[in-house]
Each structure stands twice: as C-alpha cells, then as structure tokens.
Enzyme design. Structure first.
Site, short mmCIF file in Angstrom:
data_model
loop_
_atom_site.label_atom_id
_atom_site.label_comp_id
_atom_site.label_asym_id
_atom_site.label_seq_id
_atom_site.Cartn_x
_atom_site.Cartn_y
_atom_site.Cartn_z
N GLU A 157 0.85 -1.20 0.00
CA GLU A 157 0.00 0.00 0.00
C GLU A 157 0.88 1.25 0.00
O GLU A 157 1.99 1.23 0.54
CB GLU A 157 -0.92 -0.05 1.24
CG GLU A 157 -1.76 1.17 1.50
CD GLU A 157 -2.82 1.47 0.44
OE1 GLU A 157 -2.48 1.52 -0.75
OE2 GLU A 157 -3.99 1.71 0.83
N ASP A 158 0.40 2.32 -0.62
CA ASP A 158 1.21 3.54 -0.65
C ASP A 158 1.30 4.19 0.73
O ASP A 158 2.37 4.55 1.18
CB ASP A 158 0.66 4.53 -1.70
CG ASP A 158 -0.81 4.88 -1.51
OD1 ASP A 158 -1.48 4.31 -0.62
OD2 ASP A 158 -1.31 5.72 -2.28
P1 5GP Z 1 -7.07 4.98 4.74
O1 5GP Z 1 -8.10 4.00 4.29
O2 5GP Z 1 -5.92 4.34 5.49
O3 5GP Z 1 -7.66 6.13 5.48
O4 5GP Z 1 -6.55 5.67 3.45
C1 5GP Z 1 -5.49 5.25 2.73
C2 5GP Z 1 -5.55 5.98 1.41
O5 5GP Z 1 -5.78 7.40 1.60
C3 5GP Z 1 -4.25 5.88 0.69
O6 5GP Z 1 -4.19 4.74 -0.13
C4 5GP Z 1 -4.24 7.16 -0.12
O7 5GP Z 1 -4.95 6.96 -1.32
C5 5GP Z 1 -5.01 8.15 0.70
N1 5GP Z 1 -4.11 9.05 1.46
C6 5GP Z 1 -4.02 9.18 2.79
N2 5GP Z 1 -3.12 10.10 3.15
C7 5GP Z 1 -2.61 10.57 1.99
C8 5GP Z 1 -1.60 11.57 1.68
O8 5GP Z 1 -0.96 12.21 2.52
N3 5GP Z 1 -1.37 11.78 0.35
C9 5GP Z 1 -2.01 11.10 -0.63
N4 5GP Z 1 -1.68 11.38 -1.90
N5 5GP Z 1 -2.97 10.17 -0.38
C10 5GP Z 1 -3.25 9.91 0.92
MG MG Z 2 -4.57 4.95 -2.37
#
Ligand code: 5GP
Ligand code: MG
Length: 178
Positions: free
Chosen positions: A101-102
């Site tokens: 995951e990124d």
């Molecule tokens: P989660 O489900 O953990 O809240 O969200 C993960 C996803 O949110 C990541 O795969 C990404 O797409 C997005 N995301 C969260 N923080 C960032 C950030 O600082 N920059 C970017 N570009 N995407 C983010």
């Molecule tokens: Mg993402």
C-alpha cells in the site's frame, strides 16, 4: 516548479536517494523473512505502483505480482464503504501474501482489503506500507513493514497523487496553495 489546479509543491520530505536506500532495506528484510519460500505480492492500486516496481525488483525470493483496486465511496477521507475497481486474477489459497500500500492513514482501506483476502484462505497475510501516518489511525491494522512514518500532512509523489496529479515525482513532497 510544478503547479496544478491552484496547488504547488512544498519542500521535499524524502528525496529520491533516501527513498531508494529505504526501499533497499525493506526488500532485504522481506527477502530474509521469506528466505526459502515464495511470495504473492498484491499491490493496491493506484498509489503503490512505483513503490511496487522498486520493491519487487530488489527482492531475491520468487515473487508473483497481482493487483487490486478499490476506492472510497464518499469524500476525500476513506469512509469504510468501498467500491472495487480492479480484481485479482490469481488464487491466494495456501499462499504467503504481502499487501503493498502507498500509505496507511485511517487504516480503513487496509482493514477492508485484509478482511476480503482472508476469505480466500491464504497461508499468511502481511502488510508493507511505504508511508504510515500512525496518529491518524481509526481502525487497528497490523503493518509489518513501513518505509517511513510521517506526521498528519498531505503528501504527493512516488506514486501518491492529488486528484491524479504528481504521481510522477521521484521524491515525496507536501502540497501548498499556489
Ligand atoms: P485509509 O483508508 O488508510 O484512510 O486511506 C489510505 C488511502 O488514503 C491511501 O491509499 C491514499 O490513497 C489516501 N491518502 C491518505 N493520506 C494521503 C496523503 O498524505 N497523500 C495522498 N496522496 N494520499 C493519501
Ligand atoms: Mg490509495
């Protein structure tokens, strides 16, 4: 200076050199942990594509790669309600799985993916996130390999986007109002 839709890049947070060093360390750790074994690497689209390419090329164990894609239904922050837009084509039953995951933010995306994949009865599921914002966590998830922990700032580059832009950057940077 790259500007898009009223935004411009802030200072680099991680340079391309620093990223390359860290990705090499992660690949060495993963290769050691799975030594003598094989791995099914599953990339969560789209943000992990550059990390995936660099990481897998540095692994010394046999690897197959597959992809899955999902997006959050509501708003910018993931809501916990997801829509699949890419499905895997390989079976993971009785396989060692590593999710790529990124960035782990609230944890909802990874939780959803882990629960979904667990139904296919893999031998194991581990998670490798390039970035981690631990203070943003809402849902508890195990992250086995982390590139860098960062504070609660929105970042782009190295695959991470703002509305599809900036993925091409070889480094990680913050976004600022232009
Ligand atoms: P989660 O489900 O953990 O809240 O969200 C993960 C996803 O949110 C990541 O795969 C990404 O797409 C997005 N995301 C969260 N923080 C960032 C950030 O600082 N920059 C970017 N570009 N995407 C983010
Ligand atoms: Mg993402």
């Amino acid at each position: 200076m790259m500007r898009v839709d009223g935004w411009r890049l802030g200072d680099p947070v991680f340079t391309a050199d620093r990223i390359a060093t860290r990705v090499g360390e992660l690949a060495a750790a993963i290769s050691a942990d799975y030594a003598g074994d094989e791995l099914t690497v599953i990339s969560i689209l789209k943000g992990s594509y550059i990390f995936l390419a660099d990481l897998t090329r540095a692994l010394s164990i046999p690897v197959r790669v597959d992809f899955l894609g999902l997006s959050s239904y509501v708003g910018a922050e993931s809501s916990g309600e997801f829509e699949w837009n890419a499905r895997m084509t390989t079976s993971i039953r009785d396989r060692q799985v590593l999710l790529i995951e990124d960035i782990a933010d609230t944890g909802r995306t990874l939780r959803h993916v882990i629960d979904h994949l667990a139904a296919d009865e893999p031998l194991s599921i581990r998670v490798c996130a390039f970035l981690d914002k631990p203070m943003r966590r809402v849902v508890d998830i195990p992250i086995d390999y982390v590139g860098f922990e960062i504070p609660d700032h929105f970042v782009v580059g190295y695959g991470l986007d703002y509305e599809g832009w900036f993925r091409q950057l070889p480094h990680i940077a913050t976004l600022e109002r232009a």
